[in-house]
Motif scaffolding. Structure first.
Motif, PDB file in Angstrom:
ATOM      1  N   UNK A 125     -17.227   2.639  -6.619  1.00 41.71           N
ATOM      2  CA  UNK A 125     -17.588   2.194  -7.968  1.00 41.71           C
ATOM      3  C   UNK A 125     -17.471   0.679  -8.081  1.00 41.71           C
ATOM      4  N   UNK A 126     -18.020   0.142  -9.178  1.00 44.02           N
ATOM      5  CA  UNK A 126     -17.934  -1.291  -9.430  1.00 44.02           C
ATOM      6  C   UNK A 126     -19.165  -2.029  -8.930  1.00 44.02           C
ATOM      7  N   UNK A 127     -19.139  -3.348  -9.138  1.00 44.00           N
ATOM      8  CA  UNK A 127     -20.251  -4.186  -8.715  1.00 44.00           C
ATOM      9  C   UNK A 127     -20.286  -4.364  -7.208  1.00 44.00           C
ATOM     10  N   UNK A 128     -21.353  -5.023  -6.749  1.00 45.46           N
ATOM     11  CA  UNK A 128     -21.536  -5.216  -5.314  1.00 45.46           C
ATOM     12  C   UNK A 128     -20.393  -6.007  -4.698  1.00 45.46           C
ATOM     13  N   UNK A 129     -19.932  -7.062  -5.392  1.00 51.61           N
ATOM     14  CA  UNK A 129     -18.845  -7.892  -4.870  1.00 51.61           C
ATOM     15  C   UNK A 129     -17.542  -7.100  -4.798  1.00 51.61           C
ATOM     16  N   UNK A 130     -17.311  -6.292  -5.834  1.00 53.00           N
ATOM     17  CA  UNK A 130     -16.096  -5.479  -5.858  1.00 53.00           C
ATOM     18  C   UNK A 130     -16.103  -4.451  -4.715  1.00 53.00           C
ATOM     19  N   UNK A 131     -17.263  -3.840  -4.467  1.00 49.70           N
ATOM     20  CA  UNK A 131     -17.388  -2.870  -3.372  1.00 49.70           C
ATOM     21  C   UNK A 131     -17.178  -3.553  -2.018  1.00 49.70           C
ATOM     22  N   UNK A 132     -17.756  -4.755  -1.878  1.00 47.53           N
ATOM     23  CA  UNK A 132     -17.627  -5.511  -0.640  1.00 47.53           C
ATOM     24  C   UNK A 132     -16.164  -5.869  -0.364  1.00 47.53           C
ATOM     25  N   UNK A 133     -15.437  -6.268  -1.418  1.00 52.02           N
ATOM     26  CA  UNK A 133     -14.017  -6.600  -1.274  1.00 52.02           C
ATOM     27  C   UNK A 133     -13.212  -5.370  -0.869  1.00 52.02           C
ATOM     28  N   UNK A 134     -13.580  -4.236  -1.423  1.00 48.94           N
ATOM     29  CA  UNK A 134     -12.889  -2.983  -1.120  1.00 48.94           C
ATOM     30  C   UNK A 134     -13.076  -2.615   0.366  1.00 48.94           C
ATOM     31  N   UNK A 135     -14.300  -2.749   0.838  1.00 51.83           N
ATOM     32  CA  UNK A 135     -14.589  -2.464   2.249  1.00 51.83           C
ATOM     33  C   UNK A 135     -13.865  -3.469   3.146  1.00 51.83           C
ATOM     34  N   UNK A 136     -13.825  -4.738   2.730  1.00 42.93           N
ATOM     35  CA  UNK A 136     -13.103  -5.770   3.498  1.00 42.93           C
ATOM     36  C   UNK A 136     -11.628  -5.411   3.657  1.00 42.93           C
ATOM     37  N   UNK A 137     -11.029  -4.966   2.542  1.00 38.43           N
ATOM     38  CA  UNK A 137      -9.605  -4.594   2.581  1.00 38.43           C
ATOM     39  C   UNK A 137      -9.371  -3.431   3.538  1.00 38.43           C
ATOM     40  N   UNK A 138     -10.274  -2.465   3.511  1.00 37.63           N
ATOM     41  CA  UNK A 138     -10.146  -1.311   4.409  1.00 37.63           C
ATOM     42  C   UNK A 138     -10.243  -1.745   5.872  1.00 37.63           C
ATOM     43  N   UNK A 139     -11.282  -2.521   6.166  1.00 35.09           N
ATOM     44  CA  UNK A 139     -11.507  -2.929   7.555  1.00 35.09           C
ATOM     45  C   UNK A 139     -10.389  -3.842   8.066  1.00 35.09           C
ATOM     46  N   UNK A 140      -9.937  -4.790   7.230  1.00 42.17           N
ATOM     47  CA  UNK A 140      -8.883  -5.721   7.637  1.00 42.17           C
ATOM     48  C   UNK A 140      -7.592  -4.981   7.962  1.00 42.17           C
ATOM     49  N   UNK A 141      -7.247  -4.009   7.137  1.00 45.50           N
ATOM     50  CA  UNK A 141      -6.030  -3.240   7.382  1.00 45.50           C
ATOM     51  C   UNK A 141      -6.118  -2.475   8.702  1.00 45.50           C
ATOM     52  N   UNK A 142      -7.246  -1.805   8.904  1.00 45.95           N
ATOM     53  CA  UNK A 142      -7.420  -0.997  10.116  1.00 45.95           C
ATOM     54  C   UNK A 142      -7.494  -1.857  11.375  1.00 45.95           C
ATOM     55  N   UNK A 143      -8.223  -2.970  11.303  1.00 44.62           N
ATOM     56  CA  UNK A 143      -8.372  -3.825  12.486  1.00 44.62           C
ATOM     57  C   UNK A 143      -7.047  -4.494  12.856  1.00 44.62           C
ATOM     58  N   UNK A 144      -6.279  -4.907  11.826  1.00 43.52           N
ATOM     59  CA  UNK A 144      -4.969  -5.506  12.096  1.00 43.52           C
ATOM     60  C   UNK A 144      -4.038  -4.486  12.753  1.00 43.52           C
ATOM     61  N   UNK A 145      -4.068  -3.266  12.212  1.00 41.38           N
ATOM     62  CA  UNK A 145      -3.219  -2.210  12.776  1.00 41.38           C
ATOM     63  C   UNK A 145      -3.641  -1.883  14.217  1.00 41.38           C
ATOM     64  N   UNK A 146      -4.939  -1.873  14.457  1.00 38.67           N
ATOM     65  CA  UNK A 146      -5.437  -1.587  15.809  1.00 38.67           C
ATOM     66  C   UNK A 146      -5.026  -2.691  16.779  1.00 38.67           C
ATOM     67  N   UNK A 147      -5.121  -3.946  16.354  1.00 45.17           N
ATOM     68  CA  UNK A 147      -4.721  -5.058  17.220  1.00 45.17           C
ATOM     69  C   UNK A 147      -3.240  -4.984  17.575  1.00 45.17           C
ATOM     70  N   UNK A 148      -2.419  -4.582  16.579  1.00 42.18           N
ATOM     71  CA  UNK A 148      -0.984  -4.422  16.837  1.00 42.18           C
ATOM     72  C   UNK A 148      -0.743  -3.327  17.864  1.00 42.18           C
ATOM     73  N   UNK A 149      -1.487  -2.214  17.720  1.00 47.14           N
ATOM     74  CA  UNK A 149      -1.349  -1.096  18.655  1.00 47.14           C
ATOM     75  C   UNK A 149      -1.747  -1.523  20.075  1.00 47.14           C
ATOM     76  N   UNK A 150      -2.818  -2.327  20.171  1.00 48.55           N
ATOM     77  CA  UNK A 150      -3.282  -2.808  21.484  1.00 48.55           C
ATOM     78  C   UNK A 150      -2.228  -3.697  22.136  1.00 48.55           C
ATOM     79  N   UNK A 151      -1.615  -4.600  21.333  1.00 46.12           N
ATOM     80  CA  UNK A 151      -0.573  -5.481  21.852  1.00 46.12           C
ATOM     81  C   UNK A 151       0.651  -4.693  22.306  1.00 46.12           C
ATOM     82  N   UNK A 152       1.026  -3.695  21.508  1.00 45.07           N
ATOM     83  CA  UNK A 152       2.177  -2.859  21.862  1.00 45.07           C
ATOM     84  C   UNK A 152       1.920  -2.086  23.151  1.00 45.07           C
TER      85      UNK A 152
END
Length: 255
Positions: A125-152
């Motif tokens: 829901x929400x405007x295009x910018x709001x949806x884009x920010x939501x997707x950014x938050x999802x991807x950033x969290x997952x990619x950061x967690x994946x990078x940590x897992x790779x380092x570990x």
């Protein structure tokens, strides 16, 4: 797949919440494979199930002796997604979306495909910018967690390699210690006898001194005893009962 224990409807994992909201009889759902019933949100934790062989063979089933199989990249990614839904690090604003993605089971691992998938599947829901920010938050969290897992995982491999290398070095040193040569034993025995006051010593005492000087383990005593017996029979040594002496005519020769 799950089936509603109230009405019997067969559901995908991603459909359970919506069905529970509609169906008044839906107090629990059962896994279509193992038949276990799950109440409330417990079904979300059911990520692995028994095989068909376990289900139908039951008491006569014998699990294979294969080593633990390595998970494929998609399984690792989905496990990561599930972990993110359970961690306190995830912002409250994206937790619901994370849970919905974890229930789908086919979420892309690459950024471009992930963004398209989320935009088309979650009906944000929400405007295009709001949806884009939501997707950014999802991807950033997952990619950061994946990078940590790779380092570990990398650190874990490095530690395992260090331990393995250390073991190999210890084995190499052990082999070097246990490898005895006649020349080595002869030279050591002569040095020990030269240092003694009368250039003589009891055979047993000499053997123990050689063992100690060369830093050998007690398990090498038999081998050392055999080599000493052979060497003491040469002209460089003289045996008098239990005593061993340096032969006078060889005393000043270089070893």
């Amino acid at each position: 797949f799950f089936s509603c224990d109230g009405c019997g409807e067969v559901l995908k994992k991603s459909q359970v919440d919506a069905h529970a909201y509609r169906c008044r009889k839906c107090a629990s759902v059962s896994c279509a494979d193992c038949g276990v019933s799950y109440f409330g949100d417990d079904y979300r934790l059911h990520t692995t199930c028994i095989t068909e062989a376990e289900r139908y063979e039951k008491s006569v089933y014998r699990p294979p002796n294969n080593k633990k199989q390595k998970k494929n990249p998609q399984e690792v990614w989905m496990n990561l997604l599930q972990q993110c839904t359970e961690t306190a690090d995830a912002p409250q604003s994206i937790r619901c979306s994370l849970q919905r993605l974890a229930d789908m089971g086919n979420v892309p691992r690459k950024e471009k495909q992930f963004r398209n998938f989320v935009a088309n599947s979650l009906n944000l829901r929400g405007g295009r910018q709001q949806q884009s920010n939501h997707v950014n938050d999802l991807w950033n969290l997952l990619s950061e967690r994946r990078n940590k897992e790779i380092l570990m995982e990398k650190k874990k491999r490095e530690e395992e390699e260090k331990i393995l290398k250390h073991k190999e070095e210890e084995q190499k040193l052990s082999v070097e210690k246990t490898s005895l040569s006649s020349k080595q034993v002869r030279k050591t025995a002569r040095k020990i006898l030269k240092k003694s006051s009368s250039s003589s010593m009891k055979m047993k005492h000499l053997r123990n001194k050689v063992l100690e000087t060369l830093g050998l383990e007690k398990s090498q005593q038999k081998k050392l005893k055999k080599i000493l017996q052979n060497e003491l029979g040469t002209k460089k040594f003289k045996i008098d009962g239990k005593m061993v002496k340096l032969a006078k005519n060889r005393k000043n020769e270089k070893s």
